[in-house]
Design a protein around this motif. Structure first.
Motif, mmCIF file in Angstrom:
data_model
loop_
_atom_site.group_PDB
_atom_site.id
_atom_site.type_symbol
_atom_site.label_atom_id
_atom_site.label_comp_id
_atom_site.label_asym_id
_atom_site.label_seq_id
_atom_site.Cartn_x
_atom_site.Cartn_y
_atom_site.Cartn_z
ATOM 1 N N SER A 149 30.483 47.285 41.257
ATOM 2 C CA SER A 149 31.460 47.960 40.399
ATOM 3 C C SER A 149 31.603 47.201 39.090
ATOM 4 N N GLU A 150 32.039 47.902 38.060
ATOM 5 C CA GLU A 150 32.161 47.318 36.742
ATOM 6 C C GLU A 150 33.113 46.127 36.769
ATOM 7 N N ASP A 151 32.731 45.064 36.089
ATOM 8 C CA ASP A 151 33.490 43.816 35.981
ATOM 9 C C ASP A 151 33.447 42.957 37.242
ATOM 10 N N ALA A 152 32.878 43.475 38.329
ATOM 11 C CA ALA A 152 32.749 42.641 39.534
ATOM 12 C C ALA A 152 31.782 41.492 39.286
ATOM 13 N N ASP A 157 43.670 45.660 42.655
ATOM 14 C CA ASP A 157 44.389 44.498 42.129
ATOM 15 C C ASP A 157 43.449 43.351 41.766
ATOM 16 N N GLY A 158 42.145 43.655 41.581
ATOM 17 C CA GLY A 158 41.233 42.682 41.004
ATOM 18 C C GLY A 158 40.652 41.653 41.946
ATOM 19 N N VAL A 159 40.621 41.948 43.238
ATOM 20 C CA VAL A 159 40.011 41.033 44.204
ATOM 21 C C VAL A 159 38.553 41.413 44.407
ATOM 22 N N SER A 174 23.121 47.631 32.499
ATOM 23 C CA SER A 174 24.146 47.263 31.506
ATOM 24 C C SER A 174 25.090 46.196 32.055
ATOM 25 N N TRP A 175 25.364 46.230 33.348
ATOM 26 C CA TRP A 175 26.239 45.203 33.933
ATOM 27 C C TRP A 175 25.534 43.846 33.938
ATOM 28 N N VAL A 213 29.453 43.314 46.224
ATOM 29 C CA VAL A 213 30.801 42.974 45.764
ATOM 30 C C VAL A 213 31.380 44.104 44.923
ATOM 31 N N ARG A 214 32.595 44.489 45.295
ATOM 32 C CA ARG A 214 33.367 45.497 44.572
ATOM 33 C C ARG A 214 34.741 44.933 44.234
#
Length: 503
Positions: free
Chosen positions: A125-128, A62-64, A152-153, A57-58
């Protein structure tokens, strides 16, 4: 450790997962049989009874949450487009092979709920990870894992109070405990496939003990090599990733009544029929026979193909008998089945015999072949006792018997007035009962005659396949052997899917 009630209760995973088997985790879906990380690949994985699907998941610009392994989709789509720099509208418009698209995570979650499968989500990816967690919570799907190489994620999810099992993927050469850097996780995922030709040897007793002592479950790298898988079977492993999840549950005959499985034209639902690939999939699952059809070319070679015409499986409008072996093997015999199978050849019988020798036998349906030449080839491979034959021409069948008294022949029950007549027609040692034409209750007569019984079925319904067990046939000739395998060898896995889907 294996899955037990304590683990299942802790994470609210289905209790039916306590099957005694390592979870089959389909790597990017059943990615050997469909474009990776697509809904098609995940659906095939569900059909093959993979309990979980590994997916990547990435985040789009636009945050999808986009399900894709690479940031740049060029490898899959053939044109440059970076997920991190593109909108969902642009990503969803991109065509992948076989009519697929990169799905949103929500779509995959919905399919997982429908099929009773779990999700093993690798955060790319970060925040995914945080957004994936939110989507899982919103859907109510509990059967899931969140994982990443980036410690770290994963730590961020732990600090935020994520209640899903968390995993860290450990690269080649890294010590698992040191790589965690003190992070309290639930699973270590050892990505050691390319470390050596025998990566299982790195999974030593002392390492396993150390991981178990730290209350860590173990998930294993993507694997489809039979020798490595066999070495992993009895180890305390929670799950194994594979592009070919069917390999993680090989056929295990019931010792109380052994049934040999005959795969009709090979694994014809996963690969182009009558190809080496279709046969290989069956061999790797431990099935006993490959059914195939034999015809003769213009230069008197024996080839494996069902139709007299080449059109259906090669798109070339010509007869097999009018083309040489070289001409036939220059044709694409896979593109008709799916884009990813383009380039597969029509094999010669010689190739097929060489491939299966030592692993399985052949049921050879003779469409058009000289009996003497056919027997010579089979005997040259030392496979006479591993093959049986049938063809619609009774004169040809009698010729096979006269040429070689020890040849094993099959007779269809529907062609004769009685089971006894089928048996004595040309001394057939196997009597086939077609579920569309014959009375299966007559199977019991075969034992009295000293003949073996074989049920032939192209049906896929679970209840129908299960019903064959009561007749105690010696062989089953099936279009869906992978389904029967689950019923016969893995009843608890079957029960899990029935319960989770129906529930």
């Amino acid at each position: 450790m294996s899955l037990d009630k304590t683990w299942l209760n802790r994470f609210s995973w289905p209790q039916t997962l306590e099957t005694g088997h390592s979870l089959a985790i389909a790597h990017r879906g059943a990615s050997a049989y469909a474009p990776e990380n697509t809904l098609k690949a995940f659906q095939i994985a569900a059909d093959l009874h993979a309990e979980m699907w590994e997916l990547d998941v990435r985040l789009s610009v636009d945050g999808v949450c986009v399900v894709a392994h690479d940031d740049n989709l060029a490898r899959m789509a053939g044109q440059e487009l970076r997920v991190s720099a593109a909108s969902w509208d642009d990503i969803s418009a991109l065509q992948l092979p076989e009519g697929q698209q990169a799905p949103r995570l929500e779509e995959v979650i919905e399919l997982a709920v429908q099929t009773g499968c779990g999700l093993y989500i690798e955060i790319k990816s970060e925040d995914a990870g945080v957004l994936s967690w939110e989507l899982l919570q919103k859907s109510g799907l509990k059967f899931a894992v969140l994982a990443s190489f980036n410690v770290s994620w994963v730590r961020q999810l732990r600090d935020l109070g994520c209640k899903y099992p968390l995993a860290v993927l450990v690269p080649n050469g890294a010590d698992p405990i040191e790589y965690l850097d003190g992070l309290d996780v639930d699973i270590v995922h050892l990505c050691w496939r390319d470390a050596t030709e025998a990566p299982h040897e790195l999974l030593t007793e002392s390492l396993i003990k150390s991981l178990v002592d730290h209350s860590l479950q173990i998930v294993i790298w993507q694997e489809d090599r039979s020798a490595v898988l066999h070495a992993l079977w009895d180890l305390p492993i929670m799950g194994i990733c594979s592009n070919r999840p069917e390999l993680l549950k090989p056929y295990v005959p019931n010792p109380a009544h052994n049934i040999d499985i005959v795969c009709h034209r090979g694994a014809n639902n996963l690969a182009p029929e009558n190809t080496l690939e279709a046969a290989r999939i069956c061999l790797d699952q431990g099935f006993q026979y490959i059914e195939l059809d034999v015809r003769t070319t213009a230069d008197d070679e024996l080839v494996v193909i069902h139709d007299a015409e080449l059109l259906r499986t090669t798109s070339v409008n010509a007869l097999v008998m009018d083309k040489t072996l070289a001409e036939i093997q220059s044709l694409d015999a896979g593109g008709w089945f799916r884009e990813g199978a383009a380039g597969y050849q029509i094999p010669s019988l010689n190739q097929m015999l060489a491939m299966v020798k030592g692993y399985a036998g052949l049921y050879i349906e003779v469409k058009l072949a000289d009996p003497e030449k056919l027997l010579q080839l089979v005997k040259a491979h030392g496979m006479l006792d591993k093959c049986f034959f049938w063809g619609g021409d009774s004169a040809m069948m009698n010729q096979l018997r006269n040429l070689e008294p020890d040849v094993v022949l099959m007779a269809p029950r529907w062609m004769y007035e009685s089971v006894k007549e089928a048996h004595i027609a040309y001394g057939a040692q196997i009597i086939e009962f077609d579920v569309e034409r014959d009375n299966l209750d007559e199977i019991a007569q075969c034992q009295e005659l000293g003949a073996r019984s074989m049920i032939c079925s192209k049906r896929h319904q679970w209840d129908e396949l299960a019903s064959y067990l009561k007749y105690k046939p010696d062989l089953l000739n099936l279009d869906y052997p992978d389904r029967f395998k689950i019923l016969a060898s893995y009843p608890r896995v079957y029960a899990h899917f029935q319960t989770t889907v129906e529930g």
